[in-house]
Design a protein around this motif. Structure first.
Motif, mmCIF file in Angstrom:
data_model
loop_
_atom_site.group_PDB
_atom_site.id
_atom_site.type_symbol
_atom_site.label_atom_id
_atom_site.label_comp_id
_atom_site.label_asym_id
_atom_site.label_seq_id
_atom_site.Cartn_x
_atom_site.Cartn_y
_atom_site.Cartn_z
ATOM 1 N N ALA A 1 -9.947 -0.373 12.105
ATOM 2 C CA ALA A 1 -9.627 -1.657 12.728
ATOM 3 C C ALA A 1 -8.120 -1.890 12.702
ATOM 4 N N HIS A 2 -7.625 -2.643 13.692
ATOM 5 C CA HIS A 2 -6.240 -3.110 13.703
ATOM 6 C C HIS A 2 -6.235 -4.479 13.036
ATOM 7 N N GLN A 3 -5.565 -4.573 11.901
ATOM 8 C CA GLN A 3 -5.660 -5.776 11.080
ATOM 9 C C GLN A 3 -4.272 -6.310 10.735
ATOM 10 N N ARG A 4 -4.054 -7.584 11.027
ATOM 11 C CA ARG A 4 -2.798 -8.223 10.649
ATOM 12 C C ARG A 4 -2.809 -8.511 9.144
ATOM 13 N N VAL A 5 -1.667 -8.261 8.508
ATOM 14 C CA VAL A 5 -1.550 -8.495 7.065
ATOM 15 C C VAL A 5 -0.263 -9.261 6.799
ATOM 16 N N ALA A 6 -0.259 -10.024 5.728
ATOM 17 C CA ALA A 6 0.941 -10.714 5.249
ATOM 18 C C ALA A 6 0.941 -10.588 3.732
ATOM 19 N N VAL A 7 1.951 -9.901 3.202
ATOM 20 C CA VAL A 7 2.002 -9.613 1.771
ATOM 21 C C VAL A 7 3.242 -10.268 1.181
ATOM 22 N N PRO A 8 3.083 -11.365 0.429
ATOM 23 C CA PRO A 8 4.250 -11.980 -0.221
ATOM 24 C C PRO A 8 4.640 -11.212 -1.474
ATOM 25 N N VAL A 9 5.933 -11.003 -1.650
ATOM 26 C CA VAL A 9 6.445 -10.275 -2.811
ATOM 27 C C VAL A 9 7.583 -11.098 -3.418
ATOM 28 N N GLU A 10 7.598 -11.178 -4.735
ATOM 29 C CA GLU A 10 8.681 -11.869 -5.439
ATOM 30 C C GLU A 10 9.204 -10.969 -6.539
ATOM 31 N N ARG A 11 10.523 -10.798 -6.613
ATOM 32 C CA ARG A 11 11.113 -9.977 -7.664
ATOM 33 C C ARG A 11 12.543 -10.432 -7.921
ATOM 34 N N ASP A 12 12.861 -10.625 -9.164
ATOM 35 C CA ASP A 12 14.212 -10.972 -9.594
ATOM 36 C C ASP A 12 14.767 -12.179 -8.837
ATOM 37 N N GLU B 1 5.040 -8.940 6.852
ATOM 38 C CA GLU B 1 3.949 -9.073 7.808
ATOM 39 C C GLU B 1 3.936 -7.845 8.714
ATOM 40 N N ALA B 2 2.757 -7.348 8.984
ATOM 41 C CA ALA B 2 2.627 -6.143 9.809
ATOM 42 C C ALA B 2 1.220 -6.095 10.382
ATOM 43 N N ILE B 3 0.934 -5.029 11.128
ATOM 44 C CA ILE B 3 -0.406 -4.783 11.643
ATOM 45 C C ILE B 3 -0.827 -3.394 11.188
ATOM 46 N N ASP B 4 -1.848 -3.349 10.347
ATOM 47 C CA ASP B 4 -2.379 -2.059 9.892
ATOM 48 C C ASP B 4 -3.146 -1.399 11.034
ATOM 49 N N ARG B 5 -2.838 -0.128 11.261
ATOM 50 C CA ARG B 5 -3.528 0.663 12.286
ATOM 51 C C ARG B 5 -3.815 2.051 11.726
ATOM 52 N N PRO B 6 -4.845 2.735 12.218
ATOM 53 C CA PRO B 6 -5.128 4.091 11.736
ATOM 54 C C PRO B 6 -4.077 5.075 12.235
ATOM 55 N N LEU B 7 -3.950 6.176 11.539
ATOM 56 C CA LEU B 7 -2.971 7.200 11.909
ATOM 57 C C LEU B 7 -3.198 7.695 13.331
ATOM 58 N N GLY B 8 -4.463 7.818 13.729
ATOM 59 C CA GLY B 8 -4.771 8.326 15.062
ATOM 60 C C GLY B 8 -4.192 7.480 16.180
#
Length: 215
Positions: free
Chosen positions: A151-162, A169-176
């Protein structure tokens, strides 16, 4: 999204020693695939311009391109590029066969239509030109997303450091999806790499390819 996150991303990318994945893993491995400087290099999705600032000192003549006006302006002011275009990767404002190298470093997976962008790369590249790309590895996604890898899936990953925060934010897609788009645009894959963070790592974080335009 990148225009909304421009201030966060600039702090994340330009704070010395902060983006350790870029400094110690992703860029060193990717740089090994980049051909020697040629006629003209297009930095597709140049962001605030750090790739240009790294490639220009080793001899590349660069044109940057980004859709986020704030980031394009930062790249323009930061040096490294002969010019920076405020434009979409799906409609590159360059003539056919203008460049001999396109670098798409960590940008294609953020686009709504990477296949069309790859086709545009094929158009602006001369025959035999190269496209070097880096994306988030298709297996580097939340466990729940891997329940339907295709599946093509939108993702949003918050990261906090220092003390700095950034939401990726991106769209996960299969390698194919990517290899199919490359094939349709007349590319062959010359090299494919999955840089390993360390010996204990169970899966890769990034995927790198160097592709040659055959027609």
């Amino acid at each position: 999204m990148w225009e909304r996150r421009a201030a966060e991303w600039t702090a994340w990318a330009r704070t010395a020693g902060h983006d350790v994945h870029f400094t110690h893993l992703n860029w060193p491995a990717f740089e090994e695939l980049v051909p020697a400087p040629g006629r003209l290099t297009l930095d597709l999705g140049c962001g605030e311009g750090r790739v240009g600032r790294l490639l220009q000192p080793v001899g590349h003549r660069l044109v940057g391109l980004d859709t986020a006006p704030t980031l394009a302006a930062l790249a323009r002011d930061g040096g490294g590029y002969e010019r920076v275009l405020d434009a979409a990767a799906t409609a590159i404002p360059l003539d056919d066969g203008t460049v001999d190298l396109v670098v798409a470093f960590m940008s294609l997976h953020d686009m709504d239509d990477p296949a069309r962008a790859i086709a545009e790369c094929g158009r602006v590249l001369e025959a035999g030109g190269r496209l070097c790309l880096a994306i988030v590895h298709p297996l580097n996604r939340p466990a729940e997303a891997l329940e339907d890898y295709f599946a093509h899936q939108r993702v949003a990953v918050p990261v906090e450091r220092d003390g700095l925060t950034m939401t990726f934010e991106a769209i996960d897609r299969p390698l194919g999806y990517y290899t199919g788009a490359l094939e349709d645009a007349g590319f062959v894959v010359e090299a494919l790499r999955e840089p390993r963070p360390d010996a204990a790592a169970a899966q890769p974080l990034f995927l790198h390819m160097r592709c040659r335009r055959e027609w």
